[in-house]
Every structure is written in C-alpha cells, then in structure tokens.
Design an enzyme around this catalytic site. Structure first.
Site, mmCIF file in Angstrom:
data_model
loop_
_atom_site.group_PDB
_atom_site.id
_atom_site.type_symbol
_atom_site.label_atom_id
_atom_site.label_comp_id
_atom_site.label_asym_id
_atom_site.label_seq_id
_atom_site.Cartn_x
_atom_site.Cartn_y
_atom_site.Cartn_z
ATOM 1 N N SER A 129 29.172 34.328 -0.251
ATOM 2 C CA SER A 129 28.916 35.237 0.871
ATOM 3 C C SER A 129 29.918 36.387 0.917
ATOM 4 O O SER A 129 31.066 36.239 0.503
ATOM 5 C CB SER A 129 28.998 34.455 2.186
ATOM 6 O OG SER A 129 28.921 35.338 3.290
ATOM 7 N N TYR A 153 26.218 41.518 2.582
ATOM 8 C CA TYR A 153 25.877 42.025 3.910
ATOM 9 C C TYR A 153 26.200 43.507 3.833
ATOM 10 O O TYR A 153 27.373 43.891 3.711
ATOM 11 C CB TYR A 153 26.717 41.349 4.995
ATOM 12 C CG TYR A 153 26.157 40.023 5.466
ATOM 13 C CD1 TYR A 153 24.799 39.850 5.703
ATOM 14 C CD2 TYR A 153 27.009 38.952 5.715
ATOM 15 C CE1 TYR A 153 24.293 38.638 6.157
ATOM 16 C CE2 TYR A 153 26.515 37.733 6.166
ATOM 17 C CZ TYR A 153 25.150 37.593 6.387
ATOM 18 O OH TYR A 153 24.665 36.398 6.838
ATOM 19 N N THR A 179 21.068 40.465 1.756
ATOM 20 C CA THR A 179 20.479 39.791 2.914
ATOM 21 C C THR A 179 19.929 40.835 3.883
ATOM 22 O O THR A 179 20.641 41.754 4.292
ATOM 23 C CB THR A 179 21.522 38.895 3.599
ATOM 24 O OG1 THR A 179 21.935 37.919 2.642
ATOM 25 C CG2 THR A 179 20.947 38.189 4.820
ATOM 26 N N LYS A 260 16.935 38.855 0.163
ATOM 27 C CA LYS A 260 16.937 37.581 0.913
ATOM 28 C C LYS A 260 16.396 37.784 2.325
ATOM 29 O O LYS A 260 16.850 38.687 3.042
ATOM 30 C CB LYS A 260 18.367 37.039 0.998
ATOM 31 C CG LYS A 260 18.496 35.716 1.778
ATOM 32 C CD LYS A 260 19.883 35.113 1.603
ATOM 33 C CE LYS A 260 20.004 33.725 2.197
ATOM 34 N NZ LYS A 260 20.439 33.687 3.586
ATOM 35 N N HIS A 284 16.836 32.168 7.084
ATOM 36 C CA HIS A 284 18.257 32.061 7.414
ATOM 37 C C HIS A 284 18.551 30.733 8.127
ATOM 38 O O HIS A 284 19.418 30.637 8.998
ATOM 39 C CB HIS A 284 18.671 33.245 8.308
ATOM 40 C CG HIS A 284 20.073 33.733 8.083
ATOM 41 N ND1 HIS A 284 20.372 34.925 7.485
ATOM 42 C CD2 HIS A 284 21.274 33.200 8.395
ATOM 43 C CE1 HIS A 284 21.680 35.110 7.450
ATOM 44 N NE2 HIS A 284 22.257 34.060 7.994
HETATM 45 C C1 FMN Z 1 27.052 28.720 9.188
HETATM 46 C C2 FMN Z 1 26.130 29.516 8.338
HETATM 47 C C3 FMN Z 1 26.549 30.717 7.810
HETATM 48 C C4 FMN Z 1 25.699 31.467 7.019
HETATM 49 N N1 FMN Z 1 26.158 32.610 6.443
HETATM 50 C C5 FMN Z 1 25.341 33.340 5.658
HETATM 51 C C6 FMN Z 1 25.841 34.470 4.986
HETATM 52 O O1 FMN Z 1 27.019 34.785 5.051
HETATM 53 N N2 FMN Z 1 24.955 35.199 4.249
HETATM 54 C C7 FMN Z 1 23.633 34.860 4.140
HETATM 55 O O2 FMN Z 1 22.866 35.558 3.487
HETATM 56 N N3 FMN Z 1 23.164 33.745 4.732
HETATM 57 C C8 FMN Z 1 23.991 32.978 5.470
HETATM 58 N N4 FMN Z 1 23.526 31.826 6.030
HETATM 59 C C9 FMN Z 1 22.145 31.389 5.753
HETATM 60 C C10 FMN Z 1 22.101 30.539 4.491
HETATM 61 O O3 FMN Z 1 22.277 31.311 3.337
HETATM 62 C C11 FMN Z 1 20.742 29.829 4.344
HETATM 63 O O4 FMN Z 1 19.720 30.787 4.451
HETATM 64 C C12 FMN Z 1 20.534 28.721 5.361
HETATM 65 O O5 FMN Z 1 21.728 28.033 5.626
HETATM 66 C C13 FMN Z 1 19.509 27.755 4.818
HETATM 67 O O6 FMN Z 1 19.198 26.815 5.751
HETATM 68 P P1 FMN Z 1 19.822 25.340 5.807
HETATM 69 O O7 FMN Z 1 21.174 25.497 6.395
HETATM 70 O O8 FMN Z 1 18.850 24.682 6.703
HETATM 71 O O9 FMN Z 1 19.835 24.772 4.408
HETATM 72 C C14 FMN Z 1 24.381 31.030 6.784
HETATM 73 C C15 FMN Z 1 23.973 29.781 7.270
HETATM 74 C C16 FMN Z 1 24.829 29.013 8.021
HETATM 75 C C17 FMN Z 1 24.387 27.666 8.494
#
Ligand code: FMN
Length: 386
Positions: A129, A153, A179, A260, A284
């Site tokens: 990330s 981002y 994203t 994404k 997400h």
């Molecule tokens: C705490 C947290 C932080 C996240 N941070 C990002 C991020 O920095 N960039 C991004 O594209 N997605 C981020 N996501 C989304 C994840 O890439 C992903 O789409 C998501 O966690 C998938 O769902 P799951 O947690 O049910 O497996 C984040 C998800 C969580 C839970």
C-alpha cells in the site's frame, strides 16, 4: 512433489508428538483471537467497514451461495496451482491485498516489512500500500527476489504521484495498482464513534514523509514539524480520477497498470479500451461503500467483459474454498485482506505466513478432492449459484 495441502500432515504429525498449532487454521477462530489481542484503535480500523457493515458481511457470506461440483476418477495426486500474470510465473493464484494499516498491526510498527517477509516466506505476492509505516524501498528490499506490486493512492499533487510511481519502479515493483474507490473515506461508524483515523495521528505516512516531492511542499521536515506534515498529507490525499486521467497514468510508467475497484462490466471494458493491463474487481472489503452487492456476485460480469485481460479479485475471501470459488468464477488471481493482517497482529511475519499457508492448503486439498488438478480445471468446472 510437495503440495500446499501437506500442511495438514505436518499439523497432525506435530500433534502426535504433542505440539498443537500456535495459531488457528480457520478464519472464525483467527478473528476471535485477534479481536482479543489487538489494541482497540487498530482493531476498529482493521475490522470495521462502511455503514452498518452489511456489504462487508455479505462479501463473505455470498460465497455460500456459490457451489462447485466434484468430479471423480481424476488423478489429482499431482496438483499445479501456478499462474502466469504480467509475464511472471507465480506458484499460486493467491496474493496479499494492499492493507494500509499493516504497519501498525505489529507491535514494533514495522508490519509492512513483516508482510513483505511473509510474502518472501510463502511466495504469495504482496501488493504494498501507499499507506505504509516503512518506505516502499525498504518493503521492496525485504521482498528480496519475490515480485511485488505497488498500490497507488493517487495524490492531488501530480508531481507527488509521479514521484511515488517512479520510486516504486526503481525499487523493483512489477506493476502499479491504482485504487479508484478511495479519493474520499467511506462513512465508517466504528471509527467515527471513536474519532479514530490513524493517519491523522501520523501513522502509515512514511511513503509521503520520505518522498522528495512531498518534503519540498513543507517549510520544515516531518521529523521537526509532524503536525504540518500530516496536514499537508491530508490536503493532498485523494485525487478524483476520471477516464481523462488514464493517459496521464499511462504516461507515468511502463509497468502494467491495474485498476482496483472495478465492479461494473462497462467500467471493465472502458478500462481496457483506455489502456489498463489488469482489472481488479473489489469493493474494498466493504469499507468504502455500503452498496449491498457482494463483490463475488459482481465478478462473473467483470470477467465476461474483460476478455483476455487478467482479472484480480478480492473482498470477502475467508477460506481456501473461497479462493477456489473465485477462480472458478474466472478470477486470474485472488487477494486476501483482513485475514493476513490478523495473522500479522497475532504472530508478525510468521503469523501472516501461517494464514496464507492455511488458505493455500485448504484450496489445494479442495482441488485434490474435487478432481481439479490445475487452475484451468477449476475454471473449466466453474461454479453454480445455488
Ligand atoms: C484496514 C484496511 C486497510 C486497507 N487499506 C487499503 C489500501 O491502503 N489500499 C487499497 O487499495 N486497499 C486497501 N484496503 C482494501 C483491501 O485492499 C481489500 O480490497 C480488502 O481488504 C479485501 O477485503 P477483505 O478484507 O474482506 O479480504 C484496506 C482494507 C483494510 C481492511
């Protein structure tokens, strides 16, 4: 020939010698253990989602209405879970989704490095990330020879965006994941009720604080005046991207670009027409919009619209059978988010690696029992809505 499923023999064998697994092998127990162990602010940010969290729950529950038909009299003593993605041969279709709180999931504040180490241990690629407690160069160095992707981002400041991408390219990341769904934060009651937003307390901003373009925006460096640096970060975070920005995104890098957050077939088609190399179907994890449709239910439409373009998928993966179902519905590679972050919180790099190994073991054994020796067989078998 070694298989991911061999993990179960190791666990049973260790049990005979009196040793039980230190971490659970299933998501429900893993989450319960993490819930008991994690600091409330980190847990709330990691575990929570948007609105009443219906979409988040539905993402996981919707896997239950997809089923696969077992095939018999197939020799599955040798399984091959490898895939080709952007010219890379990867030993499995699993990847670690970008989680911008990894950094503070471990007590030492270096959870991004622990995630990279877990990737190197398991050969499951990490999408690192932008939100990170260690600079991307250190994350890349920790990956060693394991290929990783960088998630962008996109900041409002275009020069800063370009700097981040060029740094990622120079550090050896193999693709840029842009994203699209997070130019503004979704309404997250758990965090709002606790007025909890880690970035505003200075967490996970090291990619910005270490960036020459970002530092040039500041009168004093972040080490001397963190409050102004955090304010500057907040002011520049979150460029609204439109299709008109695709040419600019493309011009920044020769690396494959993966978009994404694509859930609509028309958006998938448009992304490919505009030069995207990969489509990443995800909502997400239900953190951004409480829109109601589970990501897995949107995957088939996105796959059909994407033709030969690879489709990455995440949101709601909690088990190895979820991984196989997503592949059966056409995903090229399958991402997991919260589960491996719980592993980080409970056991650092080894904890995250354990979670990934368990997902792969279950996926491998399901393929063995169901008569699918390769990912191509999984795709050919498909999944039906029950
Ligand atoms: C705490 C947290 C932080 C996240 N941070 C990002 C991020 O920095 N960039 C991004 O594209 N997605 C981020 N996501 C989304 C994840 O890439 C992903 O789409 C998501 O966690 C998938 O769902 P799951 O947690 O049910 O497996 C984040 C998800 C969580 C839970």
């Amino acid at each position: 020939m070694a298989h991911y499923g061999d993990l179960q023999n190791e666990i049973y064998g260790a049990g005979v010698r009196g040793t039980l697994p230190t971490l659970p092998v299933d998501f429900a127990l893993l989450e319960a253990r993490a819930t008991a162990a994690m600091p409330p602010a980190v847990l709330s940010y990691l575990q929570g989602g948007c609105g009443d969290e219906f979409t988040q729950r539905h993402n996981a529950e919707a896997f239950r209405h997809w089923g696969m038909t077992p095939r018999m009299m197939v020799d599955c003593t040798k399984r091959d879970l490898s895939i080709e993605l952007f010219g890379l041969t990867l030993p499995s279709p699993l990847f670690m989704a970008p989680v911008g709180i990894n950094g503070i999931c471990t007590q030492d504040g270096h959870g991004d490095l622990a995630a990279a180490e877990a990737s190197a241990i398991t050969r499951v690629p990490l999408v690192a990330s932008t939100l990170s407690n260690d600079p991307l160069e250190k994350v890349a160095a920790t990956l060693g020879d394991m290929p990783g992707f960088f998630q962008l981002y996109t900041p409002k400041d275009k020069a800063l965006a370009e700097s981040l991408v060029h740094r990622a390219e120079a550090a050896g990341f193999k693709a840029i994941v842009v994203t699209l769904d997070t130019w503004v934060t979704g309404w997250r009651p758990r965090d709002l009720n606790a007025a909890n937003f880690p970035q505003l307390r200075g967490a996970v901003l090291m990619n910005y604080f270490s960036d020459p373009v970002f530092r040039a925006l500041l009168a004093r460096p972040p080490e001397e005046d963190p409050a102004t640096a955090i304010g500057t970060w907040a002011a520049t975070f979150g460029k609204v991207l439109t299709w008109a920005d695709m040419a600019w995104l493309r011009s920044m890098t020769k690396l494959p670009i993966i978009l994404k957050g694509i859930c609509h077939p028309d958006d998938a088609r448009r992304a490919i027409d505009e030069g995207a190399d990969g489509i990443y179907c995800s909502n997400h994890g239900g953190r951004q919009a409480n829109g109601g449709i589970a990501a897995i239910d949107m995957l088939p439409g996105v796959v059909a619209a994407s033709g030969k373009t690879p489709v990455l998928f995440d949101s709601g993966i909690r088990s190895g059978s979820d991984v196989v179902k997503a592949l059966a519905l056409g995903a090229t590679a399958v991402g997991v988010g919260r589960p491996y972050a719980y592993g980080l919180a409970l056991g650092g790099a080894a904890g995250a690696a354990h979670v990934l190994k368990c997902l792969l073991a279950e996926a491998d054994l399901l393929m063995a029992v169901n008569g699918y020796p390769t990912i191509a067989d999984v795709r050919a078998a498909g999944a039906i809505r029950q």
